[in-house]
Motif scaffolding. Structure first.
Motif, mmCIF file in Angstrom:
data_model
loop_
_atom_site.group_PDB
_atom_site.id
_atom_site.type_symbol
_atom_site.label_atom_id
_atom_site.label_comp_id
_atom_site.label_asym_id
_atom_site.label_seq_id
_atom_site.Cartn_x
_atom_site.Cartn_y
_atom_site.Cartn_z
ATOM 1 N N THR A 168 -8.754 9.163 0.531
ATOM 2 C CA THR A 168 -7.943 8.014 0.930
ATOM 3 C C THR A 168 -8.084 6.901 -0.099
ATOM 4 O O THR A 168 -9.163 6.684 -0.661
ATOM 5 C CB THR A 168 -8.400 7.499 2.308
ATOM 6 N N LYS A 169 -6.999 6.200 -0.355
ATOM 7 C CA LYS A 169 -7.031 5.111 -1.329
ATOM 8 C C LYS A 169 -7.994 4.018 -0.892
ATOM 9 O O LYS A 169 -8.194 3.775 0.307
ATOM 10 C CB LYS A 169 -5.623 4.525 -1.524
ATOM 11 N N GLY A 170 -8.608 3.362 -1.853
ATOM 12 C CA GLY A 170 -9.455 2.214 -1.582
ATOM 13 C C GLY A 170 -8.705 0.937 -1.930
ATOM 14 O O GLY A 170 -7.996 0.882 -2.941
ATOM 15 N N ILE A 171 -8.839 -0.089 -1.094
ATOM 16 C CA ILE A 171 -8.155 -1.360 -1.317
ATOM 17 C C ILE A 171 -9.157 -2.494 -1.144
ATOM 18 O O ILE A 171 -9.959 -2.497 -0.207
ATOM 19 C CB ILE A 171 -6.985 -1.557 -0.328
ATOM 20 N N ALA A 172 -9.104 -3.445 -2.058
ATOM 21 C CA ALA A 172 -9.950 -4.629 -1.948
ATOM 22 C C ALA A 172 -9.105 -5.872 -2.176
ATOM 23 O O ALA A 172 -8.162 -5.862 -2.989
ATOM 24 C CB ALA A 172 -11.089 -4.577 -2.962
ATOM 25 N N ILE A 173 -9.428 -6.943 -1.446
ATOM 26 C CA ILE A 173 -8.784 -8.239 -1.623
ATOM 27 C C ILE A 173 -9.854 -9.234 -2.015
ATOM 28 O O ILE A 173 -10.845 -9.410 -1.292
ATOM 29 C CB ILE A 173 -8.073 -8.683 -0.329
ATOM 30 N N SER A 187 0.817 -1.215 0.000
ATOM 31 C CA SER A 187 0.000 0.000 0.000
ATOM 32 C C SER A 187 0.850 1.264 0.000
ATOM 33 O O SER A 187 0.329 2.369 0.104
ATOM 34 C CB SER A 187 -0.982 0.047 1.190
ATOM 35 N N LYS A 188 2.193 1.115 -0.128
ATOM 36 C CA LYS A 188 3.089 2.267 -0.087
ATOM 37 C C LYS A 188 3.991 2.281 -1.312
ATOM 38 O O LYS A 188 4.239 1.251 -1.924
ATOM 39 C CB LYS A 188 3.961 2.222 1.180
ATOM 40 N N SER A 189 4.497 3.470 -1.636
ATOM 41 C CA SER A 189 5.478 3.612 -2.708
ATOM 42 C C SER A 189 6.877 3.562 -2.118
ATOM 43 O O SER A 189 7.165 4.249 -1.145
ATOM 44 C CB SER A 189 5.276 4.945 -3.441
ATOM 45 N N TYR A 190 7.754 2.737 -2.694
ATOM 46 C CA TYR A 190 9.124 2.709 -2.165
ATOM 47 C C TYR A 190 9.892 3.974 -2.542
ATOM 48 O O TYR A 190 10.979 4.227 -2.023
ATOM 49 C CB TYR A 190 9.883 1.451 -2.622
ATOM 50 N N ARG A 191 9.302 4.780 -3.430
ATOM 51 C CA ARG A 191 9.903 6.081 -3.741
ATOM 52 C C ARG A 191 9.333 7.175 -2.833
ATOM 53 O O ARG A 191 9.649 8.342 -2.987
ATOM 54 C CB ARG A 191 9.621 6.433 -5.207
ATOM 55 N N MET A 192 8.499 6.758 -1.862
ATOM 56 C CA MET A 192 7.917 7.666 -0.866
ATOM 57 C C MET A 192 7.131 8.803 -1.514
ATOM 58 O O MET A 192 7.185 9.947 -1.088
ATOM 59 C CB MET A 192 9.013 8.209 0.063
ATOM 60 N N SER A 193 6.412 8.469 -2.575
ATOM 61 C CA SER A 193 5.586 9.457 -3.271
ATOM 62 C C SER A 193 4.193 9.517 -2.648
ATOM 63 O O SER A 193 3.708 8.537 -2.072
ATOM 64 C CB SER A 193 5.457 9.088 -4.753
ATOM 65 N N ARG A 194 3.551 10.661 -2.783
ATOM 66 C CA ARG A 194 2.159 10.791 -2.343
ATOM 67 C C ARG A 194 1.242 10.113 -3.359
ATOM 68 O O ARG A 194 1.558 10.053 -4.557
ATOM 69 C CB ARG A 194 1.782 12.263 -2.222
ATOM 70 N N ASP A 195 0.091 9.626 -2.871
ATOM 71 C CA ASP A 195 -0.848 8.947 -3.775
ATOM 72 C C ASP A 195 -1.231 9.819 -4.963
ATOM 73 O O ASP A 195 -1.300 9.337 -6.100
ATOM 74 C CB ASP A 195 -2.112 8.544 -3.002
ATOM 75 N N ARG A 196 -1.450 11.095 -4.720
ATOM 76 C CA ARG A 196 -1.884 11.973 -5.806
ATOM 77 C C ARG A 196 -0.817 12.099 -6.891
ATOM 78 O O ARG A 196 -1.123 12.343 -8.056
ATOM 79 C CB ARG A 196 -2.271 13.346 -5.269
ATOM 80 N N ASP A 197 0.454 11.901 -6.533
ATOM 81 C CA ASP A 197 1.536 11.993 -7.514
ATOM 82 C C ASP A 197 1.624 10.750 -8.390
ATOM 83 O O ASP A 197 2.337 10.747 -9.400
ATOM 84 C CB ASP A 197 2.883 12.201 -6.810
ATOM 85 N N LEU A 198 0.916 9.688 -8.020
ATOM 86 C CA LEU A 198 0.947 8.447 -8.780
ATOM 87 C C LEU A 198 -0.100 8.424 -9.888
ATOM 88 O O LEU A 198 -0.075 7.550 -10.753
ATOM 89 C CB LEU A 198 0.716 7.250 -7.845
ATOM 90 N N ILE A 199 -1.019 9.367 -9.847
ATOM 91 C CA ILE A 199 -2.106 9.413 -10.827
ATOM 92 C C ILE A 199 -1.624 10.129 -12.086
ATOM 93 O O ILE A 199 -0.984 11.181 -12.014
ATOM 94 C CB ILE A 199 -3.329 10.133 -10.230
ATOM 95 N N ARG A 200 -1.917 9.541 -13.236
ATOM 96 C CA ARG A 200 -1.453 10.092 -14.515
ATOM 97 C C ARG A 200 -1.926 11.533 -14.682
ATOM 98 O O ARG A 200 -3.054 11.881 -14.304
ATOM 99 C CB ARG A 200 -1.971 9.232 -15.680
ATOM 100 N N PHE A 201 -1.088 12.356 -15.239
ATOM 101 C CA PHE A 201 -1.409 13.772 -15.419
ATOM 102 C C PHE A 201 -2.694 13.916 -16.236
ATOM 103 O O PHE A 201 -2.858 13.309 -17.294
ATOM 104 C CB PHE A 201 -0.255 14.482 -16.148
#
Length: 374
Positions: free
Chosen positions: A92-97, A49-63
Motif C-alpha cells: 500500500t502507498k505511504g503518505i505523509a503530510i 491519492s488517486k490517478s485521474y487515468r485510473m491507473s494502478r499504483d504499480r503502473d506509475l512506477i518507472r520501468f
C-alpha cells in the motif's frame, strides 16, 4: 491556493525531477508521449491519492524500479504544506503530510483542491454512469470531509453486503444477519444521496447559464440527479426487493446505481444528443465545477488542463481560456498556437522531452494581451 514545487523520483518516465511552479499559468509543451500528462497525473495523485487515468499504483512506477516518490509543496491561505507519496509495487502507498505519516489516504483530501480537465472529460456525457458518479464523488470528497467519510463507509458496507448475498446461497442461515447491513447501507447511503442532490442542484444552475452562453442562447441545459431510490424511501424499498437481491446476489438499490441526467429541450442528450451537444455540455459542467468550488471554498482551485484546447473549436477555446483567472493553471499542449491566437498570457513555459523538463521562457511568445492578477 497554489502548488509551489513538485519533485518526482522513478515516476512513470521520470528518473528524477525537481520543479518550481509559477503561481499563475504554467504551460508544458512538447510532442506526444514525452511525459506531459504524467506531470499532471502526479499533481492529481499528490492532491487526491488517486490517478485521474485510473491507473494502478504499480503502473506509475518507472520501468525497472521498485518504488516511486512524489513530493509536492502547497501553499494554502499563506500556510505551506508538504505532501509526500511513496508508491510501492507490492504494498500500500505511504503518505505523509509535513513529514507526519497519515493512516488513511482520505486524510489527504482538501489540502490541495484540484479541478482536472482532460480530453476524456469531453466524453463524460456519453460515457456510462460510473464515470459520472466518479466525477461527483471526486469533487464532493475534496469539498466535504463528512461526504468522504460516508462514501468510504458506504463502499465498505456495500462490498460486505454483496459478499453476504453471495454467501447466503450456500448458507441460508446467514440471511438473518442481512438486516444489520441494511441499516448501515441506508444510513450512509441516505446521506450520500442527499449531499449529491444538493451539489447537483447548485451545479445545475451554473451549468445552465454557461451552456446557454456557449450555445448562443439556443439551448437550455437541465441537470438532474437520477436516483435509484430516495433517501427517505431507501430502507422501505430495500426490504421490498429482498427476494430479488437474494436471487441476483447483489445490492440493487443505492447511490452506487445513480446517475446524472442531462436534458436539452426535453431530450436526454446522453442517448439522443449530438456529439457537439455532448461536448458543449461537458465543457459547461467542468467550468461550472470551477465556479462552484470557488464559491464553496472562498478560494480558487488549482486547474489542470491536459491537452484540452486541441479538442475544442476556437469559440470554446476562447471561452475556456477566459475562465482561467485568479487561479494557478497547469496546462499541457503540443504547441503554443492556440494561446497566441487567443491572446492568452503565459507566466511560465516549460518544454518536455523524453522525461526531461526545461524552462522555455526564451521561446515564449511576446505578451499580446493583458496579464491577469495572480
Amino acid at each position: 491556493m497554489i502548488i509551489e514545487a513538485i519533485e518526482l523520483q522513478d515516476y512513470r518516465n521520470y528518473d528524477s525531477l525537481s520543479l518550481r511552479l509559477n503561481p499563475g499559468t504554467n504551460i508544458f509543451y512538447g510532442d506526444n508521449a514525452q511525459g506531459k500528462t504524467n506531470l499532471l497525473e502526479a499533481v492529481f495523485m499528490a492532491s487526491t491519492s488517486k490517478s485521474y487515468r485510473m491507473s494502478r499504483d504499480r503502473d506509475l512506477i518507472r520501468f525497472g524500479a521498485e518504488e516511486a516518490h512524489i513530493k509536492m509543496t502547497v501553499r494554502k491561505r499563506g500556510v505551506p504544506y508538504r505532501i509526500d507519496l511513496h508508491l510501492k509495487k507490492n504494498k500500500t502507498k505511504g503518505i505523509a503530510i509535513d513529514e507526519v505519516p497519515i493512516r488513511k489516504a482520505s486524510e489527504l483530501f482538501g489540502i490541495a483542491n484540484v479541478v482536472c480537465f482532460s480530453p476524456e472529460d469531453l466524453s463524460l456525457i456519453k460515457d456510462g454512469p460510473a464515470m459520472r458518479r466518479r466525477f461527483l464523488d471526486l469533487e464532493l470528497c475534496q469539498l466535504d470531509r463528512l461526504y468522504l467519510h460516508d462514501l468510504t463507509c458506504y463502499n465498505r458496507v456495500l462490498n460486505q453486503r454483496n459478499r453476504l448475498l453471495r454467501d447466503i446461497l450456500y448458507k441460508p442461515s446467514l440471511q438473518d444477519t442481512l438486516s444489520a447491513w441494511d441499516k448501515e447501507l441506508t444510513d450512509y447511503g441516505g446521506r450520500i444521496i442527499e449531499a449529491r442532490a444538493r451539489f447537483i442542484e447548485r451545479l445545475g444552475r451554473r451549468t445552465a447559464e454557461l451552456h446557454s452562453s456557449l450555445s448562443g442562447g439556443r439551448e437550455r441545459l437541465i441537470l438532474s440527479y437520477e436516483q435509484s431510490v430516495s433517501a427517505a424511501e431507501f430502507g422501505e424499498k430495500l426490504t421490498a426487493i429482498r427476494a430479488a437481491e437474494l436471487r441476483q446476489h447483489i445490492s440493487l438499490l443505492g447511490p452506487h446505481r445513480d446517475d446524472i441526467r442531462f436534458m436539452i429541450n426535453e431530450r436526454d442528450i446522453r442517448k439522443f444528443g449530438s456529439q457537439g451537444q455532448q461536448r458543449t455540455a461537458a465543457l459547461s459542467l467542468k467550468l461550472s465545477e470551477i465556479e462552484l468550488v470557488r464559491e464553496l471554498l472562498d478560494d480558487s482551485p488549482i486547474l489542470l488542463l491536459d491537452d484540452v484546447l486541441s479538442e475544442l473549436d476556437s469559440k470554446r477555446q476562447n471561452y475556456l481560456l477566459k475562465t482561467l483567472r485568479d487561479t494557478q493553471n497547469i496546462i499541457t499542449c503540443t504547441g503554443l498556437d492556440d494561446f497566441i491566437e487567443n491572446r492568452f498570457h503565459i507566466d511560465a513555459l516549460f518544454r518536455v522531452e523524453e522525461g526531461r523538463v526545461e524552462m522555455g521562457m526564451e521561446t515564449m511568445p511576446q505578451k499580446t494581451g493583458q496579464s491577469r492578477k495572480t
